[in-house]
Enzyme design. Structure first.
Site, PDB file in Angstrom:
ATOM      1  N   ASP A 150      44.702  73.569  48.341  1.00 33.51           N
ATOM      2  CA  ASP A 150      45.720  73.395  47.320  1.00 33.51           C
ATOM      3  C   ASP A 150      46.520  74.694  47.246  1.00 33.51           C
ATOM      4  O   ASP A 150      46.094  75.731  47.769  1.00 33.51           O
ATOM      5  CB  ASP A 150      45.048  73.070  45.981  1.00 33.51           C
ATOM      6  CG  ASP A 150      46.046  72.764  44.888  1.00 33.51           C
ATOM      7  OD1 ASP A 150      47.013  72.033  45.170  1.00 33.51           O
ATOM      8  OD2 ASP A 150      45.871  73.262  43.764  1.00 33.51           O
ATOM      9  N   ASP A 192      49.125  75.855  44.160  1.00 32.38           N
ATOM     10  CA  ASP A 192      49.186  76.441  42.819  1.00 32.38           C
ATOM     11  C   ASP A 192      47.776  76.703  42.299  1.00 32.38           C
ATOM     12  O   ASP A 192      46.938  75.803  42.246  1.00 32.38           O
ATOM     13  CB  ASP A 192      49.911  75.504  41.846  1.00 32.38           C
ATOM     14  CG  ASP A 192      51.409  75.466  42.083  1.00 32.38           C
ATOM     15  OD1 ASP A 192      51.985  76.522  42.386  1.00 32.38           O
ATOM     16  OD2 ASP A 192      52.005  74.383  41.966  1.00 32.38           O
TER      17      ASP A 192
END
Length: 354
Positions: A32, A34
């Site tokens: 991922d 963020d």
């Protein structure tokens, strides 16, 4: 080490262990962005760049997997390269790509698709041989919604509602209700989907592609060719649940939205295989969490157990706090079974400084 997906689902009562570095145990990290690689404002999270470069140089493939359908893979790769992690567009997998494949499997090539979102969606649709259009009057055969940024106006939601009201199938890149930004938390694509749902009387549900739904995991594996993937994320309800749904192992890093207390209360589908403070966790093994005959769980220099309505932690001050948290996960998750742990963990976590 990675095990059979069903076995993981039935056994996840404590974090797993690995005798070798995770970057050696798995061939591909599905990362991922963020809260894992960079902060909401775009700056790199401490240690992230050096850890990723080291993992890649050691032979691990890095793939960046995001539910944000706004930015194109080229844009994301450019940002990563500026941070110091050289990346190409093919290293990035977005929910826009996942939903475009989903639509392409349902409609003929060359079909018109009404887009309610940003450039990332349009690029992904064209990649699948579909034609993005802007109006419900353009005779679309599908409607797709993805995050379009703060400038996406109400007129776009109206176009979606008009088309859906006429019976056009509805798709969504993802349904995250919020999205982090430099100034705080903003409404995400899930909030926009709710606007359209209300406008159409709540009679229709979109087909959703993004994490934690299976289409996103499928898109990632198809694009990376991963044989032993490790999902790396900061969110239990997207990253870790997506790994659970896909039957693969996961690493939770505590640099984003999930804190220690939330981790202890996780339901089975939100329990990661491994836990680390940050991406340096890719470069090391993970200690085993051992269940004792006395009902306690040991990891490193710590022992965790349940006493009454509280979690209790014993050990030598100065021992690795993450080992203490792993031991607490064993006690909390075993006590909770298939539910969420409601035990008081305040004193135990305070002792760890978490």
């Amino acid at each position: 080490m990675a095990r059979d997906g069903q076995e993981r689902r039935t056994e996840r009562s404590r974090p797993g262990g690995s005798a070798v570095a995770l970057s050696t145990a798995y061939d591909t990290a599905l990362l991922d962005l963020d809260g894992v690689v960079y902060f909401a404002g775009g700056a790199a999270i401490p240690y992230a760049v050096d850890a990723l470069v080291a993992a890649r140089d050691g032979g691990m493939r890095l793939a960046y997997v995001t539910n944000n359908a706004l930015r194109t893979p080229d844009t994301v790769a450019g940002h990563l390269t500026e941070l110091g992690v050289p990346a190409a567009a093919e290293d990035v997998v977005t929910s826009a790509q996942a939903v475009a494949r989903l639509i392409a499997e349902d409609v003929p090539a060359g079909s018109r698709v009404l887009v309610v979102g940003g450039e990332g969606l349009r690029v992904a649709l064209r990649e699948r041989g579909l034609v993005p259009v802007e109006s419900a009057d353009d005779e679309p055969v599908a409607v797709v919604q993805g995050y379009g940024g703060p400038e996406l106006g109400w007129g776009r939601f109206a176009e979606a509602a008009y088309a859906i009201g006429r019976g056009v199938p509805w798709y969504a890149s993802n349904t995250d209700l919020t999205i982090p930004g430099a100034r705080g938390i903003a409404p995400g694509n899930g909030a926009a989907v709710e606007v359209v749902r209300i406008a159409t009387g709540g009679r229709v549900e979109p087909k959703v592609a993004g994490k934690p739904r299976p289409p996103m995991h499928r898109e990632t594996v198809l694009r990376t060719g991963a044989r032993r993937p490790l999902v790396v994320g900061d969110r239990l309800d997207t990253d870790i649940e997506g790994a659970f749904a896909g039957g693969v192992d996961s690493l939770l890093v505590l640099t984003g939205v999930t804190d220690a207390a939330t981790l202890l209360a996780a339901v089975p589908e939100h329990r990661p295989t491994y836990v680390a403070a940050d991406l340096r966790g890719l470069l090391v093994g993970q200690p085993e969490v051992e269940a004792g005959g006395d009902g306690g769980f040991r990891c490193g220099g710590w022992r965790a157990s349940v006493s009454g309505d509280a979690l209790v932690l014993e050990g030598a001050d100065g021992s690795d706090a993450l080992d203490g948290l792993r031991a607490l996960c064993g006690a909390a998750w075993t006590s909770a079974g298939s539910g969420a742990c409601g035990l008081d963990a305040g004193k135990a976590l305070a002792r760890l400084g978490l």
